[in-house]
Design an enzyme around this catalytic site. Structure first.
Site, short mmCIF file in Angstrom:
data_model
loop_
_atom_site.label_atom_id
_atom_site.label_comp_id
_atom_site.label_asym_id
_atom_site.label_seq_id
_atom_site.Cartn_x
_atom_site.Cartn_y
_atom_site.Cartn_z
N GLU A 1 0.83 -1.21 0.00
CA GLU A 1 0.00 0.00 0.00
C GLU A 1 0.87 1.25 0.00
O GLU A 1 0.60 2.21 -0.74
CB GLU A 1 -0.91 -0.01 1.22
CG GLU A 1 -1.73 1.26 1.40
CD GLU A 1 -2.08 1.53 2.85
OE1 GLU A 1 -2.46 2.67 3.15
OE2 GLU A 1 -1.96 0.61 3.68
N ASP B 1 0.62 3.81 -3.22
CA ASP B 1 0.21 5.21 -3.06
C ASP B 1 1.12 6.13 -3.85
O ASP B 1 0.65 7.07 -4.52
CB ASP B 1 0.23 5.56 -1.57
CG ASP B 1 -0.11 7.02 -1.32
OD1 ASP B 1 -1.18 7.46 -1.76
OD2 ASP B 1 0.70 7.71 -0.68
N GLU C 1 -4.58 0.60 -3.41
CA GLU C 1 -3.20 1.08 -3.46
C GLU C 1 -2.22 -0.08 -3.39
O GLU C 1 -1.19 -0.09 -4.09
CB GLU C 1 -2.96 2.06 -2.32
CG GLU C 1 -3.71 3.37 -2.49
CD GLU C 1 -3.65 4.25 -1.25
OE1 GLU C 1 -4.01 5.42 -1.35
OE2 GLU C 1 -3.26 3.75 -0.17
#
Length: 234
Positions: free
Chosen positions: A47, A51, A123
């Site tokens: 994640e 991102d 993400e």
């Protein structure tokens, strides 16, 4: 007959066949699972990477599409395109909500519908795509969801809390008040219930995994109820 599994179908939707499918499985594994299974790795590192990958792709697209825009105009548009709510919508579009690995407790608490979890998984999948196939693999997912929906996703450049505050103050009503109604859930997955009050209007409630997320949900509920916002369904 071709063997079809949920993971293979997901890879088809994402436009990438994983060389290391364990990356995709990890991207779908919520931390509530690893709390009871220390041998299982969750999505959090992916994640973190995803991102940044999404931010790069969105920033480049904005830079190319709008050559005359200044940084101050580009920044809020980038924020709208990478915000957790946008990623949650992308997760649903790809069918990630049906494939998240959750603990029984988080499943019972409605984890598959939580924007924060859906956004995190989206993400993480972008991070897994990048690790497995580089930027071209991540760009296929970007082209499947973000690029065709770019304008409507970008249309809302302010978050709900900011929008509500500016509206209330513009009408001379002062700043909205946010009160915590309840805090529940386990420590690893808390749930906050918050009520927002604006002078002269009925209050509105919202829930989320943090006070900030719950405040945003309450502000959005108020704006939608009063017809000050329209729901984005892309």
């Amino acid at each position: 007959m071709t063997n079809s599994t949920p993971l293979s179908a997901l890879q088809a939707r994402l436009g990438h066949d994983f060389s290391d499918v364990t990356l995709l499985k990890r991207a779908l594994t919520h931390s509530s699972v690893t709390g009871a299974r220390p041998d299982v790795r969750d999505l959090e590192r992916l994640e973190f990477l995803g991102d940044r990958v999404l931010g790069l792709m969105v920033a480049e697209e904005l830079w190319r599409r709008y050559p005359d825009m200044e940084e101050g105009e580009l920044a809020p548009r980038l924020n709208a395109l990478v915000r957790k709510e946008t990623c949650a919508k992308a997760a649903i579009a790809f069918g990630l909500d049906e494939m998240i690995r959750l603990s029984k407790a988080e499943e019972a608490a409605g984890g598959r519908q939580k924007k924060a979890i859906l956004g995190d998984v989206c993400e993480a999948v972008l991070g897994a795509l990048y690790v497995d196939g580089g930027l071209p693999a991540a760009e296929k997912a970007f082209e499947a969801y973000w690029r065709p929906n770019f304008e409507p996703l970008m249309a809302r450049t302010k978050d709900a809390k900011t929008e509500l505050q500016e509206w209330a103050q513009g009408k001379g009503l002062g700043a909205p008040d946010y009160d915590v109604l309840d805090r529940g859930g386990p420590d690893h997955a808390p749930e906050f219930d918050i009520r927002v009050t604006v002078q002269g209007y009925p209050p509105a409630d919202g829930a989320g995994p943090s006070k900030r997320a719950a405040q945003q949900a309450a502000a959005e509920a108020f704006l939608l109820r009063e017809g000050l916002w329209t729901r984005l369904d892309v």
